[in-house]
Design an enzyme around this catalytic site. Sequence first.
Site, PDB file in Angstrom:
ATOM      1  CG  HIS A   1      -0.418   0.027   2.543  1.00  0.00           C
ATOM      2  ND1 HIS A   1      -0.091   1.198   3.181  1.00  0.00           N
ATOM      3  CD2 HIS A   1      -0.145  -0.962   3.431  1.00  0.00           C
ATOM      4  CE1 HIS A   1       0.341   0.934   4.393  1.00  0.00           C
ATOM      5  NE2 HIS A   1       0.341  -0.374   4.577  1.00  0.00           N
TER       6      HIS A   1
ATOM      7  CG  ASP B   1      -2.855   4.150   2.743  1.00  0.00           C
ATOM      8  OD1 ASP B   1      -2.366   3.104   2.276  1.00  0.00           O
ATOM      9  OD2 ASP B   1      -3.802   4.152   3.544  1.00  0.00           O
TER      10      ASP B   1
ATOM     11  CD  GLU C   1      -3.105  -1.537   5.244  1.00  0.00           C
ATOM     12  OE1 GLU C   1      -3.229  -2.530   5.974  1.00  0.00           O
ATOM     13  OE2 GLU C   1      -2.652  -0.447   5.669  1.00  0.00           O
TER      14      GLU C   1
ATOM     15  CD  GLU D   1       0.824  -4.107   6.290  1.00  0.00           C
ATOM     16  OE1 GLU D   1       1.465  -3.427   7.121  1.00  0.00           O
ATOM     17  OE2 GLU D   1      -0.138  -3.644   5.634  1.00  0.00           O
TER      18      GLU D   1
ATOM     19  CG  HIS E   1       0.217   3.060  12.903  1.00  0.00           C
ATOM     20  ND1 HIS E   1      -1.043   2.511  12.986  1.00  0.00           N
ATOM     21  CD2 HIS E   1       0.673   2.736  11.667  1.00  0.00           C
ATOM     22  CE1 HIS E   1      -1.340   1.887  11.849  1.00  0.00           C
ATOM     23  NE2 HIS E   1      -0.289   2.005  11.036  1.00  0.00           N
TER      24      HIS E   1
END
Length: 379
Positions: A77, A79, A139, A164, A352
């Site tokens: 992904h 984003d 995603e 990932e 994150h």
Amino acid sequence: MILPGTLLRELVAIPSVSSMSNRPVAEWIQRIFEPLGWHHRLFRYEDSAGVEKLNLVVSPQPMDDGRIDAELAIVCHTDTVPFSAEWVEATELHEKDGMLHGCGACDVKGFLACMLAAASEIKTEELKKRLCLVFTSDEEVGCRGARYLLSCDALRARYAIVGEPTSLVPARAGKGYCLASIKVMGRAAHSAFPEAGRSAIFAAARLLQEIEGLAQVLMQDRNDAFLPPWTTLNVGEVRGGTAKNVVPAECSFLLEWRPVPTQRPEVVLERLREIIDRMETEQGLDGIEIQVEVLRMDEGFETGVDSAVIRSVMRGSDSEIQTIAFGTEAPWLARMGAEAVVVGPGSMLTAHSPRECVPIAELDACVTMLRRAIAEICC
């Protein structure tokens, strides 16, 4: 050879938060492949806010306007999650102690850079079966890009490698992700005269007790490939009431569950509706209404340990294969026909957050792993 760290520096410098269009990233990727003579197709849509989003598929082999059928799809992904204003260096990659720091460094632009570095070394004339590199949008906000590809039957794949951050430990199975909004509605009244109203919060509390009991029941349906080895429930938000002296007319909460892949994701929803029906019959909920709105219903995925894609990413590795509990695009690739594996450099423990980083050594190892997988599956 293009170094993945060099590519990652340029990628991190392009902000690609999910609320933005990912066109700048897609166009940057296209410029990488133009001198290599690769072919591309764009699948465009607009999100609910009217923002343009692009899914980009590139392949060394020509692609017509119909469905793309690939032997191997490597998926990533484009984003990232938002970053705070206090993280002033979020889009400036910097190195410290063998780690590259920046927004998206591990989730998941590090893997994206590895895809491009591995592709730059491919001798396309040696490919006997179709290879596709798939770059998706959105995603981080529900795998909307992958959902879009599935909805328009854009891609089928026999095998898929989904990027990932797993510290390069391959994951052959993952739990699903489901979310429902539950609204309990009663009748407001002055708290001095509670019999004139119906407390939505009291009714919601009884329902929450039942849901906690359901969580215990779900533990009996085990899949020992996971930790914890059952479908988990969580109520992460509760909202209700207007003032301390008002019988509350409304209470709502979010119910999240992560089903093991051997269990239908609808099971929790069915049990929840049975609970509500029983409460209405046994406890009497006159004046109380309960509404359930399903927001997500994503099943898990599971690939056999003897799959060719598992063997290809495990070869040369001394790590043991794992399972994961966080959401990925792998279930959507599985619905496109693929035996899927999730793997990539970096750890989700730093993702994150302003601590986000990826080890340089894992980037280099990931490029080697992808080159080997392409050779074994497509050549």
